[in-house]
Write a protein that holds these residues in place. Structure first.
Motif, mmCIF file in Angstrom:
data_model
loop_
_atom_site.group_PDB
_atom_site.id
_atom_site.type_symbol
_atom_site.label_atom_id
_atom_site.label_comp_id
_atom_site.label_asym_id
_atom_site.label_seq_id
_atom_site.Cartn_x
_atom_site.Cartn_y
_atom_site.Cartn_z
ATOM 1 N N SER A 573 0.803 -1.223 0.000
ATOM 2 C CA SER A 573 0.000 0.000 0.000
ATOM 3 C C SER A 573 0.838 1.275 0.000
ATOM 4 O O SER A 573 0.276 2.362 -0.019
ATOM 5 C CB SER A 573 -0.934 0.019 1.223
ATOM 6 O OG SER A 573 -0.179 -0.031 2.420
ATOM 7 N N TYR A 574 2.155 1.163 0.014
ATOM 8 C CA TYR A 574 2.984 2.374 0.018
ATOM 9 C C TYR A 574 4.294 2.115 -0.711
ATOM 10 O O TYR A 574 4.710 0.971 -0.915
ATOM 11 C CB TYR A 574 3.273 2.820 1.447
ATOM 12 C CG TYR A 574 4.231 1.915 2.194
ATOM 13 C CD1 TYR A 574 5.588 2.227 2.278
ATOM 14 C CD2 TYR A 574 3.801 0.744 2.793
ATOM 15 C CE1 TYR A 574 6.476 1.394 2.946
ATOM 16 C CE2 TYR A 574 4.674 -0.093 3.465
ATOM 17 C CZ TYR A 574 6.012 0.235 3.538
ATOM 18 O OH TYR A 574 6.889 -0.594 4.188
ATOM 19 N N THR A 592 -3.123 0.826 -5.382
ATOM 20 C CA THR A 592 -3.048 2.225 -4.974
ATOM 21 C C THR A 592 -1.892 2.334 -3.983
ATOM 22 O O THR A 592 -1.944 1.771 -2.897
ATOM 23 C CB THR A 592 -4.351 2.705 -4.318
ATOM 24 O OG1 THR A 592 -5.432 2.546 -5.246
ATOM 25 C CG2 THR A 592 -4.252 4.170 -3.937
ATOM 26 N N SER A 594 0.714 4.623 -1.689
ATOM 27 C CA SER A 594 0.929 5.908 -1.037
ATOM 28 C C SER A 594 2.305 6.466 -1.396
ATOM 29 O O SER A 594 3.301 5.731 -1.461
ATOM 30 C CB SER A 594 0.820 5.743 0.481
ATOM 31 O OG SER A 594 1.213 6.929 1.135
ATOM 32 N N LYS A 615 -0.948 7.470 -5.048
ATOM 33 C CA LYS A 615 -1.786 8.269 -4.162
ATOM 34 C C LYS A 615 -1.029 9.533 -3.751
ATOM 35 O O LYS A 615 0.044 9.465 -3.156
ATOM 36 C CB LYS A 615 -2.178 7.465 -2.914
ATOM 37 C CG LYS A 615 -3.162 8.175 -2.010
ATOM 38 C CD LYS A 615 -3.576 7.262 -0.855
ATOM 39 C CE LYS A 615 -4.595 7.961 0.047
ATOM 40 N NZ LYS A 615 -5.005 7.088 1.178
ATOM 41 N N ASP A 617 0.246 12.782 -1.881
ATOM 42 C CA ASP A 617 0.343 13.192 -0.477
ATOM 43 C C ASP A 617 -0.553 14.413 -0.241
ATOM 44 O O ASP A 617 -0.897 15.141 -1.190
ATOM 45 C CB ASP A 617 1.791 13.530 -0.121
ATOM 46 C CG ASP A 617 2.340 14.662 -0.955
ATOM 47 O OD1 ASP A 617 2.420 15.790 -0.452
ATOM 48 O OD2 ASP A 617 2.685 14.410 -2.132
ATOM 49 N N ALA A 638 -4.162 9.145 -7.683
ATOM 50 C CA ALA A 638 -5.372 9.149 -6.858
ATOM 51 C C ALA A 638 -5.239 10.212 -5.775
ATOM 52 O O ALA A 638 -4.169 10.784 -5.564
ATOM 53 C CB ALA A 638 -5.585 7.772 -6.235
ATOM 54 N N SER A 639 -6.341 10.469 -5.073
ATOM 55 C CA SER A 639 -6.399 11.471 -3.998
ATOM 56 C C SER A 639 -6.042 12.858 -4.525
ATOM 57 O O SER A 639 -5.363 13.644 -3.865
ATOM 58 C CB SER A 639 -5.458 11.082 -2.847
ATOM 59 O OG SER A 639 -5.839 9.847 -2.278
ATOM 60 N N TYR A 673 -8.003 10.466 -9.910
ATOM 61 C CA TYR A 673 -9.021 10.083 -8.941
ATOM 62 C C TYR A 673 -8.971 11.082 -7.793
ATOM 63 O O TYR A 673 -7.934 11.232 -7.138
ATOM 64 C CB TYR A 673 -8.758 8.675 -8.396
ATOM 65 C CG TYR A 673 -8.724 7.625 -9.476
ATOM 66 C CD1 TYR A 673 -9.896 7.018 -9.899
ATOM 67 C CD2 TYR A 673 -7.524 7.239 -10.066
ATOM 68 C CE1 TYR A 673 -9.876 6.040 -10.889
ATOM 69 C CE2 TYR A 673 -7.498 6.267 -11.047
ATOM 70 C CZ TYR A 673 -8.681 5.673 -11.453
ATOM 71 O OH TYR A 673 -8.641 4.711 -12.424
ATOM 72 N N GLU A 675 -9.708 13.119 -4.085
ATOM 73 C CA GLU A 675 -9.656 12.701 -2.687
ATOM 74 C C GLU A 675 -11.024 12.249 -2.195
ATOM 75 O O GLU A 675 -11.164 11.249 -1.524
ATOM 76 C CB GLU A 675 -9.143 13.859 -1.824
ATOM 77 C CG GLU A 675 -9.104 13.578 -0.339
ATOM 78 C CD GLU A 675 -8.034 12.562 0.041
ATOM 79 O OE1 GLU A 675 -8.170 11.956 1.111
ATOM 80 O OE2 GLU A 675 -7.092 12.371 -0.739
#
Length: 859
Positions: A573-574, A592, A594, A615, A617, A638-639, A673, A675
Motif C-alpha cells: 500500500s505504500y 493504490t 501511497s 496516491k 500526499d 489518486a487522492s 481520482y 480525494e
C-alpha cells in the motif's frame, strides 16, 4: 630447518602468490575482454548452427549439432563468469556499511570478497581455455568459411509482405499443385449422385487448405448453395452450426432467422436442413481434427441424391475413413512434397518478388538453398521461413536498445517483423488496431519446440514433474505439479516463469533465492503463495533481476531493486523511500500506492515510464516530483485535490516538452481520482498535450474542459463521477480519432442524450452505464457510423435510431426495467425490430443478478 621452509616457500608458494595477485589485478580487464569476445563467439555459434542446418546427411548433421551444443554451453560458461564477477563487484560496492566501521570488520569483508574474486579469476582462465578448445575443435572437424558482409544485417533488401492466411493465396502464387487441382475439381463436380465426402489429407504445411480453397472457389458457382467454414482443433458445435446457417442464408440472399442466436442444437440442425433441402450444395470444412466431427454434422448435411459434396481438409486419414459409416467418401492425399526446383521457385517468388524480379541475389543463393532444403518441400514452411532472410531474429529477450526508441518500441517492431513473415499470426487486435494477441501455426510451434530443446533455450516441468530438456539451459518454466529444483544446475538459470494457479509453498521461494543468484526474470504469474507476507531479505542478492512479479501474493512492502516491479493484487500500500534509489526502474505497477515516503524524492527515478496508481500526499509535493520524470508515458494518480491543479498542469507540461522530442506519438495515459466526491477536477490549460492518446477523469467537473477537444490524437476517453449537467456529446462528436468513449458513474446527470447526425464517425465502443437519471437516448441517422459495441444501463426506452447502427456487433443491456426487456423480446416485443440486426445481444437481468446472465449471441 627454518631455512628449508623459507626456501620451499620461496620456490613454491611465492610464485603462486605472485600469480594470484597478478590475476586479481588483471581481473577487471580480463572480464572486459571476455565480455567483448562473447559477442564474436556467439556469431561463431550462429555460423556453426547454419552449417548443421545445411548438412543433408542426418548422421553428420547430428554430429555437428552435438558440437554446436558444446559451443553453446561454453558460451553459457562465459556468461556465468561475467555475471559472477558483477555480483562480487556489487557486494564490494556496499562495504561502507556503518556497522562495519571498525578496521577488523573491514578487513574481514575484504577477505570475504577477495577469495571469491580469486575463484572467479581461475574460473575465467578455465573458461577461456574451454572456449578456445571448443572453437578450434569445431574448426578442425567442420571448417567454417570466413564471414562475409553481404548477408548479416542486410536490411536494404525490399521484402515481400508475406501472406497471412492460405485461404487467400492467389492461384498464380501457388507452386506444384496443378495436377492436384484437376483431380480435386473432378471429384467435386463429377461422379455419383449420392452425397460424397471428399477429404484432402496431408501433413501440416503441405498445402491442403490452399489447394482445397482454390478448387472450392472455382466450382461453388456450379452448386445451388455453398458455405466455407474453418473448424480447427477445438470448436463449439452450436457455434459451428450457427456459422454454417449464417453463411448459407447469406449465400441465398435470405435473412438469418431472428432467433438463430438463441437456438439449441436441434433447432439449428432443422433450420440448416431447410436451407439445404432439394438443393445441390457444396460445403467446405477446413482443418478437421477429430473423428467425432462427422457425428456432429452428419445429420445436417442431408442427402437428396443430387450430387451434393462435402469437402474437408485434415491431417488424419482416420478422420476421412470415419465418414464411411454413413456416406460415400473420396480421399485425395497430398503425400509428395514439392520438388527442389518447385521449392526454390516458390521461395524466390515469396522472398524476392518485389526486390529482384523474383530472382535470388547472388550473395544469398547459398543460404537460400540451405533454407529450402530444410523446409523439406512443405509450402507453408517455405513461405514462413523465407522471411527470415531479411534480418537476424532479435527476439533473444533480450531486446536491444536502439537510439531514440524505447525497448517496447523496438520489441513491437520485432514482433511486426515476425508477423509480416508469417512466423507469428495475429489472433486479436486492440480497439486502435494494435496487436493484442498472437499465435503460431502448428508447424512453426513444432519447430520452436524442437529448437528450444536443441539450443538449451528453455526447459520446463510438466504436470508429471518431468524435466523436458537436458544439458545447460537458461530459462525454466514450471507448469504444474511439485517443484523439485534439485536437478537443475544452479548457476545457469536466468529466468523462472511459473504458470500455475496452484498454491505454492514458501520453501520454493527459499530454494530459488538460494540457488539462482544470476536470475534476471522471476515471474510467479498466477501462482499463489499462501504464506508469503514479506519480501525475503536475501531477494536483494539477485542483483541482475530486471523483472519481478509478486502478483497475487500477500506481500505488504516493496523490494528495493528491479526494472519492472508488479505488485498488483497484493497487500502493498505504500512506496518505501529506498525505492527512489532505483534509477533504472521503468514500470511500477500496483493498485493504490501511497507516496508519503517518496514525495520529495520520486523525481530521482528518472527512468520511470509507467506508474499506477500513485496516491498523492496531502500537500501535493509529489506532483512537483512528477515533472522531473521526462520519460513518463502512463500516469495514474489518486487522492487528487482541487488545489493540486496548477502544480499538476505544470508537471505534465514539463513531461510533454521533453516527450515531444523523444516519442512519436507519446502514449501517455492519465487517470485522475479525487480525494473525495466533492473535489472538483478543473484543469484549465492542458492543451499542450497534443499527442495524448488515453484520458480518464474520475471526479467532479465544473464543465467539460475545452482542452479535451484539442486532443486530436485522443483514442480513449473515460469520464466518471463528473456530475455534468450539460450533454457532453455535442462537444465531443467531432473528435477525429476517438475510438472508445465511456460516460459512467454519474458523469452526466441529465435525462436525455442526443447523438447528432454524422457525429462520432470513428467511435467503435460506447459505454453509458450507471447514469441513474438518464432515461432516453436519441441517435441521429449517420451518427456512430463505425460503432461495433454498445453497453447500456437503466434506460426506460430503447434508444431511438439504434436500428441505423448497421455495424453494431454487440449490444450489452444491463439491469433494465421489466418493461424495457419485454419491449425487445424476440417473441412479440414491439421494439424488437430495432435491434434484430445485431448479431450478439447480451442481457443482464436485474431480477436474477447475480444468479444468471441471459445471453443471446451469434458466434
Amino acid at each position: 630447518m627454518a631455512e628449508t621452509a623459507v626456501s620451499l616457500a620461496r620456490e613454491h608458494l611465492l610464485p603462486k602468490l605472485v600469480e594470484a595477485l597478478k590475476m586479481l589485478r588483471d581481473l577487471p580487464k580480463e572480464v572486459a575482454d571476455i565480455t567483448e569476445e562473447l559477442e564474436s563467439f556467439q556469431d561463431f555459434i550462429n555460423d556453426a548452427d547454419k552449417v548443421a542446418e545445411a548438412e543433408e546427411g542426418d548422421a553428420k548433421r547430428n554430429r555437428i549439432k552435438k558440437r554446436v551444443m558444446r559451443l553453446r554451453e561454453a558460451a553459457f560458461r562465459m556468461e556465468d563468469v561475467i555475471d559472477e564477477y558483477k555480483i562480487i563487484e556489487n557486494k564490494e560496492n556496499h562495504l561502507d556499511d556503518p556497522r562495519c566501521a571498525a578496521l577488523l570488520c573491514e578487513a574481514v569483508d575484504f577477505l570475504k570478497t577477495l577469495i571469491p574474486r580469486l575463484q572467479i579469476a581461475y574460473n575465467l582462465r578455465d573458461v577461456k581455455s574451454l572456449v578456445s578448445a571448443e572453437r578450434d575443435g569445431f574448426q578442425r572437424q567442420f571448417p567454417l568459411e570466413p564471414r562475409t558482409s553481404g548477408f548479416r544485417g542486410n536490411k536494404n533488401v525490399p521484402w515481400l509482405k508475406l501472406r497471412m492466411d492460405p485461404l487467400f493465396i492467389k492461384e498464380d502464387e501457388v507452386v506444384g499443385l496443378d495436377s492436384h487441382r484437376l483431380v480435386l475439381k473432378n471429384l467435386l463436380t463429377k461422379g455419383r449422385q449420392e452425397r460424397t465426402v471428399i477429404s484432402v489429407v496431408g501433413i501440416p504445411g503441405v498445402g491442403k487448405t490452399t489447394l482445397a480453397k482454390q478448387v472450392f472457389d472455382k466450382v461453388y458457382k456450379d452448386f445451388e448453395c455453398h458455405a466455407s467454414i474453418t473448424v480447427s482443433q477445438y470448436y463449439d458445435v452450436e457455434a459451428l452450426l450457427t456459422d454454417m446457417l449464417d453463411k448459407l442464408c447469406c449465400d441465398s440472399m435470405k435473412d438469418i432467422p431472428p432467433s438463430a442466436s438463441r437456438m439449441d442444437r436441434r433447432s439449428l440442425i432443422e433450420e440448416i436442413q431447410k436451407q439445404l433441402r432439394n438443393k445441390r450444395y457444396v460445403v467446405f470444412f477446413d482443418d478437421v481434427w477429430e473423428e467425432k466431427f462427422w457425428d456432429d454434422i452428419e445429420s445436417v448435411v442431408i442427402d437428396d441424391h443430387n450430387k451434393s459434396r462435402i469437402l474437408i481438409t485434415t491431417r488424419y486419414e482416420e478422420v476421412a475413413d470415419f465418414c464411411k459409416k454413413s456416406s460415400f467418401i473420396e480421399v485425395h492425399k497430398l503425400e509428395e512434397p514439392l520438388s527442389k526446383e518447385e521449392c526454390y521457385r516458390l521461395f524466390c517468388n515469396k522472398a524476392f518478388k518485389y526486390g529482384s524480379d523474383g530472382c535470388c541475389p547472388e550473395e544469398l543463393k547459398d543460404i537460400s538453398v540451405e533454407i529450402v532444403r530444410k523446409c523439406k518441400g512443405l509450402p507453408l514452411a517455405i513461405v514462413a521461413i523465407g522471411g527470415l532472410l531479411s534480418q537476424k531474429n532479435k527476439s533473444e529477450g533480450l531486446v536491444k536498445h536502439e537510439i531514440g526508441k524505447t525497448l517496447e518500441e523496438v520489441a513491437q517492431e520485432d514482433l511486426s517483423g515476425l508477423i509480416r513473415r508469417s512466423l507469428v499470426q495475429v489472433s486479436s487486435f486492440s480497439i486502435d488496431g494494435k496487436v493484442k494477441g498472437c499465435r503460431v501455426h502448428d508447424l512453426i510451434h513444432d519447430m520452436i519446440l524442437r529448437k528450444v530443446k536443441e539450443t538449451g533455450f528453455c526447459q520446463y516441468f510438466n504436470e508429471h514433474n518431468q524435466l523436458m530438456s537436458s544439458g545447460i539451459v537458461r530459462r525454466l518454466t514450471i507448469t504444474a505439479g511439485s517443484y523439485d529444483l534439485i536437478r537443475v544446475e544452479r548457476s545457469h538459470i536466468r529466468s523462472i516463469l511459473i504458470f500455475t494457479k496452484e498454491i505454492l509453498c514458501e520453501h520454493l521461494m527459499g530454494e530459488i533465492l538460494a540457488k539462482y543468484m544470476p536470475l534476471k526474470v522471476l515471474d510467479f504469474g498466477y501462482a499463489q503463495f499462501s504464506q508469503l507476507y514479506e519480501v525475503p531479505e536475501n531477494l536483494g542478492n539477485l542483483i541482475h533481476l530486471k523483472y519481478l512479479s509478486f502478483r497475487y501474493t500477500r506481500i505488504q512492502s516493496l523490494p528495493k531493486f528491479i526494472e519492472t516491479l508488479d505488485v498488483r493484487n497484493t497487500f502493498v500500500s505504500y512506496i518505501a523511500k529506498e525505492i527512489s534509489k532505483l534509477r533504472k526502474l521503468r514500470h511500477l505497477l500496483g493498485d493504490t500506492l501511497s507516496s508519503i515516503e517518496v514525495m520529495d524524492s520520486l523525481g530521482s527515478m528518472t527512468s520511470l515510464e509507467k506508474i499506477c496508481v500513485l496516491k498523492i500526499d496531502p500537500d501535493g509535493l509529489v506532483i512537483k516530483e512528477l515533472g522531473k520524470l521526462k520519460h513518463l508515458r502512463d500516469l495514474r494518480i489518486a487522492s487528487f485535490r482541487e488545489e493540486h491543479t496548477n502544480t499538476l498542469c505544470a508537471s505534465i507540461h514539463e513531461m510533454q516538452l521533453e516527450a515531444i522530442h523523444i516519442y512519436e506519438p507519446l502514449w501517455i495515459k492519465i487517470r485522475l481520482y479525487p480525494e473525495d466526491d466533492n473535489e472538483i477536477i478543473d484543469l484549465p490549460f492542458m492543451s499542450s498535450l497534443s499527442t495524448l492518446r488515453k484520458l480518464c477523469l474520475n471526479g467532479k467537473l465544473k464543465k467539460l474542459p475545452n482542452w479535451i477537444l484539442q486532443l486530436q490524437n485522443l483514442v480513449k476517453l473515460s469520464l466518471k463521477n463528473s456530475d455534468l449537467t450539460n450533454d457532453p456529446l455535442e462537444s465531443l462528436e467531432d473528435m477525429p480519432n476517438l475510438l472508445f468513449l465511456s460516460i459512467s458513474s454519474h458523469a452526466y446527470v441529465g435525462e436525455t442524450m442526443h447523438f447528432q447526425d454524422g457525429g462520432f464517425q470513428k467511435l467503435k465502443e460506447l459505454e453509458l452505464i450507471y447514469l441513474s437519471k438518464l432515461n432516453s437516448i436519441f441517435i441521429g441517422r449517420g451518427a456512430l457510423h463505425s460503432l461495433k459495441k454498445l453497453q447500456l444501463q437503466h434506460l426506460k426506452t430503447v434508444p431511438y435510431g439504434i436500428q441505423h447502427l448497421a455495424k453494431l456487433e454487440v449490444l450489452n443491456i444491463r439491469y433494465m426495467p421489466y418493461e424495457f426487456e419485454q419491449s425487445i423480446a424476440d417473441d412479440g416485443g414491439q421494439e424488437h425490430w430495432m435491434i434484430q440486426h445485431v448479431p450478439c445481444v447480451q442481457i443482464t437481468n436485474l431480477s436474477t443478478f447475480p444468479k444468471r446472465e441471459s445471453v443471446s449471441k451469434v458466434q
